[in-house]
Design an enzyme around this catalytic site. Structure first.
Site: not given
Ligand code: R5P
Length: 288
Positions: A35, A90-91, A163, A186, A188
């Site tokens: 591999g 994204r991390q 977003d 968003k 609430r």
């Protein structure tokens, strides 16, 4: 200058070379029985400026990029890397104790070779994470080419970021072409009730382009599409810079009423209708 096409960016590398009128080096990529990857630049790059083009989509793409940098550094007079899609971005922080800051680990490994003198990336998830690179990447913006493509479609949409994080991209796509733009927000209403709707604009009867930096599972776009259609939007299109389209992303977006999905060729797929080749070529030409 000689373009070294990584396995993940063959088509884009060829397009960049065509824009620049320079050669593409033939490379060999294969796996050993266990591999492990074998990578070789077959063509001679002796004394040339080697420009490696390789997106980081699968984990093995990082290994291949490191191998190409290592191989090029042996012969080339100069080595640059174009990483059209910078994976693991994204991390970019530690959300829980003990977590790896993945993009920092990736940045450190890429910059470990002192031969690498320039890096180019396209629309990173958060430009702040570029601080982890010792050789600071130049970030290129695909928004203008996405905006041009929308104009060629002959629609006059409202551009929506799904977003608040997508607001700057929505603005950059919309403003030069005179499109209205907005983001979903968003609100609430109760502990167990969240309402999502455009921050300011009425989308009723309008064509909509939802634009995001990445489409992965398609969940974000599907949710945004449902909300916009409930609010009376007409045709809803999904655009992104990096189209990963994992799992059943395409079907998911289709079921949520998306009319068409368009991405750039930073990640090559059947939906790569917008090319970032010229954008990259223009930036590379400033290096010569
Ligand atoms: C998230 O921060 C990104 O900007 C995208 O919105 C996200 O990666 C999209 O993922 P998915 O397609 O899985 O909803």
């Amino acid at each position: 200058m000689k373009i070294i096409p990584g396995k993940a960016s063959q088509l884009l590398a060829a397009r960049i070379a065509a824009e620049l009128g320079c050669e593409v080096a033939l490379c060999e990529f294969r796996s050993f029985p266990d591999g492990e990857l074998y990578t070789r630049i077959i063509d001679d790059v002796e004394g040339r400026h080697a420009v490696i083009v390789q997106s980081l989509i699968a984990d093995s793409d990082l290994i291949a990029l490191l191998q190409l940098i290592d191989a090029a550094a042996e012969e080339a007079s100069r080595v640059s890397a174009v990483i059209p899609y910078l994976g693991y971005a994204r991390q970019d922080k530690k959300f829980k104790r003990g977590e790896a800051v993945s993009i920092r680990a990736i940045a450190r490994s890429i910059c470990a070779s002192s031969a690498l003198t320039s890096i180019f990336v396209v629309n990173v998830h958060d430009p702040a994470e570029l601080r982890y690179f010792d050789v600071k990447p130049k970030e290129l913006d695909a928004a203008p080419v996405i905006g041009d493509y929308i104009t060629e479609m002959g629609i006059d949409p409202v551009v929506i970021g799904p977003d608040e994080g997508a607001e700057s991209l929505a603005r950059a796509v919309a403003v030069p072409h005179g499109f209205d733009y907005d983001v979903l927000q968003k609100k609430r209403l109760a502990d167990d009730m969240v309402e999502m709707k455009p921050k300011a604009l009425d989308v009723s009867g309008k064509d909509i382009v939802i634009v995001d930096d990445i489409i992965s599972t398609g969940g974000t776009i599907a949710e945004a599409s449902r909300i916009l259609r409930e609010q009376g939007a007409h045709d809803v299109y999904a655009f992104c810079v990096h189209g990963l389209f994992v799992q059943n992303a395409i079907m998911r977006m289709h079921h949520a009423g998306i009319k068409e999905v368009v991405s750039t060729d930073t990640v090559e797929s059947a939906f790569s209708r917008v090319s970032v080749a010229k954008l990259i070529a223009n930036s590379l030409s400033t290096l010569e």
